[in-house]
Enzyme design. Sequence first.
Site, short mmCIF file in Angstrom:
data_model
loop_
_atom_site.label_atom_id
_atom_site.label_comp_id
_atom_site.label_asym_id
_atom_site.label_seq_id
_atom_site.Cartn_x
_atom_site.Cartn_y
_atom_site.Cartn_z
N ILE A 1 -23.59 -26.19 -33.90
CA ILE A 1 -23.92 -27.59 -34.17
C ILE A 1 -23.17 -27.92 -35.47
O ILE A 1 -23.16 -27.14 -36.41
CB ILE A 1 -25.45 -27.73 -34.32
CG1 ILE A 1 -25.92 -29.12 -34.70
CG2 ILE A 1 -26.02 -26.78 -35.34
CD1 ILE A 1 -27.46 -29.19 -34.75
N SER A 2 -22.50 -29.08 -35.52
CA SER A 2 -21.72 -29.45 -36.71
C SER A 2 -22.62 -29.68 -37.91
O SER A 2 -23.81 -29.97 -37.76
CB SER A 2 -20.96 -30.75 -36.46
OG SER A 2 -20.11 -30.63 -35.38
N GLN A 3 -22.02 -29.64 -39.09
CA GLN A 3 -22.80 -29.96 -40.30
C GLN A 3 -23.18 -31.44 -40.24
O GLN A 3 -22.46 -32.26 -39.65
CB GLN A 3 -21.98 -29.65 -41.54
CG GLN A 3 -20.72 -30.46 -41.65
CD GLN A 3 -19.85 -30.01 -42.81
OE1 GLN A 3 -18.83 -29.38 -42.63
NE2 GLN A 3 -20.30 -30.33 -44.02
N ARG B 1 -33.76 -32.52 -37.30
CA ARG B 1 -32.71 -31.55 -36.95
C ARG B 1 -33.28 -30.16 -36.74
O ARG B 1 -32.74 -29.37 -35.97
CB ARG B 1 -31.63 -31.56 -38.05
CG ARG B 1 -30.34 -30.79 -37.69
CD ARG B 1 -29.26 -31.04 -38.74
NE ARG B 1 -27.96 -30.45 -38.42
CZ ARG B 1 -27.48 -29.35 -39.01
NH1 ARG B 1 -28.18 -28.73 -39.92
NH2 ARG B 1 -26.29 -28.89 -38.67
N PHE C 1 -13.95 -27.22 -34.95
CA PHE C 1 -14.87 -27.31 -33.81
C PHE C 1 -14.59 -26.18 -32.82
O PHE C 1 -13.48 -25.64 -32.79
CB PHE C 1 -14.67 -28.65 -33.08
CG PHE C 1 -15.42 -29.80 -33.70
CD1 PHE C 1 -16.62 -30.24 -33.16
CD2 PHE C 1 -14.94 -30.44 -34.83
CE1 PHE C 1 -17.32 -31.29 -33.73
CE2 PHE C 1 -15.63 -31.50 -35.41
CZ PHE C 1 -16.81 -31.92 -34.86
#
Length: 209
Positions: free
Chosen positions: A59-61, A33, A201
């Site tokens: 970027i999402s968790q 990541r 989001f």
Amino acid sequence: MLSERTRLRMSERLRQRGICDERVLTAMSQVPRHLFVDEALASRAYDDVSLPIGHGQTISQPFTVARMTELLITGRTPGRILEIGTGCGYQSAVLLQTGAEVYSIERLGVLLEKARRNLRAARLIHARLLHGDGHAGLPETAPFDGIIMTCAASTVPALLLEQLAENGRMIMPLGEQEQHLLLLEKTKSGIRQTRLDPVKFVPLLPGRI
Ligand code: SAH
């Protein structure tokens, strides 16, 4: 700090939080990541936090990435997947690593180029990345076994639902200020909808630039 050991620890934390598909846990422990975020943020890449990726996007968790991937592929082979919102390419990388055939559309040309570079650096080169407005989907490649939206819409985009194969699954964040994940499953008798976790989001926006 950026080693495989750190990723394995992240993957163990995901398991403790309820992710149980081994293919997802393995993919999360394999995809680097830190290569998908700016160097200055690399030390936080394996914390369970969302991070900025430039151009006002995030970027999402890791938990959300793992959860959405699991909802999409559990109990089946991943097959052909369409992603709306390539961003930095991390979600595409996780999907590729589970064995999916990945098509991903991004409206921001600069981010799409960044995603290409990131995926190349991670030695994941098989995603088909496209510059366009995801509202229209990819009719020439449909039907898809799975569709994942990584930006939030206030209604379910009808054209995307049309491009879902029978028995296909679509996962998306629905809503504006208040959002939740929505799972849509296409069955012989129609679309089954399940409302899931609250999420946050960036919005699905029109047009490509
Ligand atoms: N999945 C990404 C996260 C992306 S953030 C990752 O792993 O990095 C959501 C992305 O959706 C942003 O990059 C944004 O530009 C994109 N987006 C918003 N509206 C879109 C649209 N209509 N078509 C394609 N991409 C869109």
